[in-house]
Scaffold this motif. Sequence first.
Motif, PDB file in Angstrom:
ATOM      1  N   SER A 180      49.287 -11.218 -14.634  1.00  0.00           N
ATOM      2  CA  SER A 180      50.452 -10.596 -13.997  1.00  0.00           C
ATOM      3  C   SER A 180      50.967 -11.469 -12.858  1.00  0.00           C
ATOM      4  CB  SER A 180      50.132  -9.158 -13.551  1.00  0.00           C
ATOM      5  OG  SER A 180      49.473  -9.162 -12.321  1.00  0.00           O
ATOM      6  N   ALA A 181      50.059 -12.164 -12.141  1.00  0.00           N
ATOM      7  CA  ALA A 181      50.516 -13.078 -11.082  1.00  0.00           C
ATOM      8  C   ALA A 181      51.260 -14.264 -11.705  1.00  0.00           C
ATOM      9  CB  ALA A 181      49.333 -13.571 -10.254  1.00  0.00           C
ATOM     10  N   ALA A 182      50.703 -14.797 -12.799  1.00  0.00           N
ATOM     11  CA  ALA A 182      51.319 -15.971 -13.443  1.00  0.00           C
ATOM     12  C   ALA A 182      52.707 -15.645 -13.979  1.00  0.00           C
ATOM     13  CB  ALA A 182      50.413 -16.477 -14.565  1.00  0.00           C
ATOM     14  N   ALA A 183      52.905 -14.396 -14.384  1.00  0.00           N
ATOM     15  CA  ALA A 183      54.207 -13.989 -14.933  1.00  0.00           C
ATOM     16  C   ALA A 183      55.302 -14.111 -13.878  1.00  0.00           C
ATOM     17  CB  ALA A 183      54.121 -12.558 -15.460  1.00  0.00           C
ATOM     18  N   ALA A 184      54.897 -14.043 -12.602  1.00  0.00           N
ATOM     19  CA  ALA A 184      55.891 -14.106 -11.525  1.00  0.00           C
ATOM     20  C   ALA A 184      56.090 -15.528 -11.001  1.00  0.00           C
ATOM     21  CB  ALA A 184      55.450 -13.183 -10.381  1.00  0.00           C
ATOM     22  N   VAL A 185      55.417 -16.503 -11.595  1.00  0.00           N
ATOM     23  CA  VAL A 185      55.556 -17.901 -11.168  1.00  0.00           C
ATOM     24  C   VAL A 185      56.423 -18.636 -12.192  1.00  0.00           C
ATOM     25  CG1 VAL A 185      54.298 -20.058 -10.674  1.00  0.00           C
ATOM     26  CG2 VAL A 185      53.256 -17.848 -10.107  1.00  0.00           C
ATOM     27  N   PRO A 186      57.463 -19.366 -11.718  1.00  0.00           N
ATOM     28  CA  PRO A 186      58.294 -20.113 -12.670  1.00  0.00           C
ATOM     29  C   PRO A 186      57.440 -21.066 -13.515  1.00  0.00           C
ATOM     30  CG  PRO A 186      59.247 -20.158 -10.472  1.00  0.00           C
ATOM     31  CD  PRO A 186      57.905 -19.503 -10.336  1.00  0.00           C
ATOM     32  N   ASP A 187      57.848 -21.219 -14.768  1.00  0.00           N
ATOM     33  CA  ASP A 187      57.055 -22.004 -15.720  1.00  0.00           C
ATOM     34  C   ASP A 187      56.761 -23.433 -15.246  1.00  0.00           C
ATOM     35  OD1 ASP A 187      56.912 -19.865 -17.349  1.00  0.00           O
ATOM     36  OD2 ASP A 187      58.439 -20.557 -18.798  1.00  0.00           O
ATOM     37  N   ASP A 188      57.791 -24.079 -14.660  1.00  0.00           N
ATOM     38  CA  ASP A 188      57.578 -25.483 -14.262  1.00  0.00           C
ATOM     39  C   ASP A 188      56.530 -25.584 -13.158  1.00  0.00           C
ATOM     40  OD1 ASP A 188      59.363 -24.204 -12.515  1.00  0.00           O
ATOM     41  OD2 ASP A 188      60.226 -26.122 -11.863  1.00  0.00           O
ATOM     42  N   LEU A 189      56.552 -24.595 -12.242  1.00  0.00           N
ATOM     43  CA  LEU A 189      55.596 -24.568 -11.136  1.00  0.00           C
ATOM     44  C   LEU A 189      54.177 -24.353 -11.668  1.00  0.00           C
ATOM     45  CD1 LEU A 189      56.192 -24.877  -8.207  1.00  0.00           C
ATOM     46  CD2 LEU A 189      56.192 -22.387  -7.945  1.00  0.00           C
ATOM     47  N   LEU A 190      54.095 -23.396 -12.590  1.00  0.00           N
ATOM     48  CA  LEU A 190      52.798 -23.078 -13.182  1.00  0.00           C
ATOM     49  C   LEU A 190      52.244 -24.298 -13.927  1.00  0.00           C
ATOM     50  CD1 LEU A 190      51.011 -20.556 -13.296  1.00  0.00           C
ATOM     51  CD2 LEU A 190      51.997 -20.028 -15.535  1.00  0.00           C
ATOM     52  N   ALA A 191      53.176 -25.009 -14.615  1.00  0.00           N
ATOM     53  CA  ALA A 191      52.757 -26.195 -15.362  1.00  0.00           C
ATOM     54  C   ALA A 191      52.246 -27.275 -14.404  1.00  0.00           C
ATOM     55  CB  ALA A 191      53.907 -26.728 -16.209  1.00  0.00           C
ATOM     56  N   ARG A 192      52.919 -27.437 -13.243  1.00  0.00           N
ATOM     57  CA  ARG A 192      52.458 -28.441 -12.259  1.00  0.00           C
ATOM     58  C   ARG A 192      51.078 -28.059 -11.727  1.00  0.00           C
ATOM     59  NH1 ARG A 192      57.067 -28.808  -7.895  1.00  0.00           N
ATOM     60  NH2 ARG A 192      55.762 -30.372  -6.854  1.00  0.00           N
TER      61      ARG A 192
END
Length: 237
Positions: A169-181
């Motif tokens: 649920s936390a990851a869902a609120a993080v933009p994909d590019d940020l999460l990928a970095r």
Amino acid sequence: MTAVDELFAVQDEDTAAEQIRHRLANLPEKATLEGARGARGATESQLEATRLERLELDRRQKRAEADVDAVVARVDELNNRLYGSGITSPKEAREVQEEVDRLRPRQDELEERLLEVLEEIDPLEVQLGELSERAGTEDAAIGAAEAAVAVAEAALEAELAEVRERRESAAAAVPDDLLARYEGLRGAFGSSTVAGFDGNDCTRCPYSMPAVERDRIKHLPDGTLADCSECGRLVVG
Ligand SMILES: [Zn+2]
């Protein structure tokens, strides 16, 4: 919560998951189980060796009994001749009697040998009984240890499932590019992949930032992530 706060939450849950996996891999209950299995294995080796010894004594007992039986049968046969009606001369009677007299001490000797074998069997039987009893106790200990491992694993798996849910649920609120970095750097930096900025330096950095870099990060909009020029972590401006 901002995307950066959520990213910190993702990092916290990833760290929690790692700790749980570490605990799963190093459960004291597993060490207890391994110890119990080791003890049982040692008992099994002793049992096998003792059973082999017992088999060998069985073989010697059978051979000794056969030897005794053969002499007894021969003596019986000779006595039947002596006291029956087959003897035709005093010379033959004397010869038969002489053979009986020779066989008696031989029979005693063979019976003595049989007795010795039987005496060796007794303590071995006791030992086998004790080893079997010990094996039973150890099997029970293994069963209990297995149950304890299962309980401990189930508790940690449940914790892990909760951590995964919160992470998702936390990851869902993080933009994909940020999460990928973040995910790309996590292998290198683990629980400190995302670091704070204390106004002067990256909080996880062992080094000081050059003034130009410091200024650049200071002037980023709040919640922006920058790559630390010194260590490579993600720094929250
Ligand atoms: Zn740094």
